[in-house]
Design an enzyme around this catalytic site. Structure first.
Site, mmCIF file in Angstrom:
data_model
loop_
_atom_site.group_PDB
_atom_site.id
_atom_site.type_symbol
_atom_site.label_atom_id
_atom_site.label_comp_id
_atom_site.label_asym_id
_atom_site.label_seq_id
_atom_site.Cartn_x
_atom_site.Cartn_y
_atom_site.Cartn_z
ATOM 1 N N ILE A 41 2.997 0.908 -10.330
ATOM 2 C CA ILE A 41 3.055 0.231 -9.035
ATOM 3 C C ILE A 41 2.243 -1.065 -9.083
ATOM 4 O O ILE A 41 2.688 -2.101 -8.580
ATOM 5 C CB ILE A 41 2.573 1.160 -7.902
ATOM 6 N N MET A 77 0.841 -1.172 0.000
ATOM 7 C CA MET A 77 0.000 0.000 0.000
ATOM 8 C C MET A 77 0.878 1.224 0.000
ATOM 9 O O MET A 77 1.190 1.724 1.059
ATOM 10 C CB MET A 77 -0.884 -0.039 1.240
ATOM 11 N N PRO A 78 1.314 1.640 -1.120
ATOM 12 C CA PRO A 78 2.075 2.882 -1.127
ATOM 13 C C PRO A 78 1.183 4.115 -0.995
ATOM 14 O O PRO A 78 0.057 4.133 -1.484
ATOM 15 C CB PRO A 78 2.756 2.882 -2.496
ATOM 16 N N LEU A 79 1.709 5.115 -0.317
ATOM 17 C CA LEU A 79 1.141 6.453 -0.332
ATOM 18 C C LEU A 79 2.068 7.253 -1.233
ATOM 19 O O LEU A 79 3.288 7.270 -1.020
ATOM 20 C CB LEU A 79 1.114 7.050 1.072
ATOM 21 N N PHE A 110 5.841 6.361 -0.213
ATOM 22 C CA PHE A 110 5.946 5.852 1.148
ATOM 23 C C PHE A 110 5.318 4.459 1.150
ATOM 24 O O PHE A 110 4.149 4.308 0.800
ATOM 25 C CB PHE A 110 5.191 6.763 2.128
#
Length: 134
Positions: free
Chosen positions: A28, A1-3, A72
């Site tokens: 991604i 789960m990238p931010l 992130f």
């Protein structure tokens, strides 16, 4: 789960901004195999003179079309996986008109206990969400 935080100079259309965001997300998805709905992007436009992005001595010039990206995400992906992601993002952004020299990426890792998706709970810790595979 990238931010993902995306910073650009003002002046692009809403459609162009959406295409930039979607291109990054698609890269991604392809590289990390995350779920489609793990889509958390913040796009911020800046007035002239608020983004400084030189070449760090690499010998090229950036334009005002620079796209500054901060990712992130949870720790644990290999150096090769990260390099592959960087290349995929640059390639997909190239498809929507962002030149390679205008792609700047910063990658920050953390742990499962560093995330809350709402209600003040760390859902990876409570078990409400499965910890993503590496």
């Amino acid at each position: 789960m990238p931010l993902v935080r995306i910073d650009v100079n003002a002046g692009r259309s809403p459609e162009a901004l959406a295409a930039i965001s979607r291109s990054i997300h698609d890269a991604i998805l392809a590289e990390y195999g995350i779920p489609e709905r793990d889509y958390f992007h913040i796009v911020t436009e800046h007035s002239e003179g608020q983004i400084y992005a030189q070449d760090a001595g690499l010998g090229f010039e950036r334009t005002s079309n620079v796209v500054m990206i901060q990712i992130f995400t949870q720790e644990g992906r290999s150096r090769d996986a990260k390099q592959s992601l960087f290349a995929a993002i640059a390639a997909r952004l190239g498809e929507v008109g962002v030149a390679g020299e205008d792609v700047f990426l910063g990658y920050v890792e953390n742990t499962a206990s560093d995330w809350s998706f709402g209600f003040g709970r760390a859902q990876y810790v409570t078990g409400e969400l499965a910890v993503p595979r590496k």
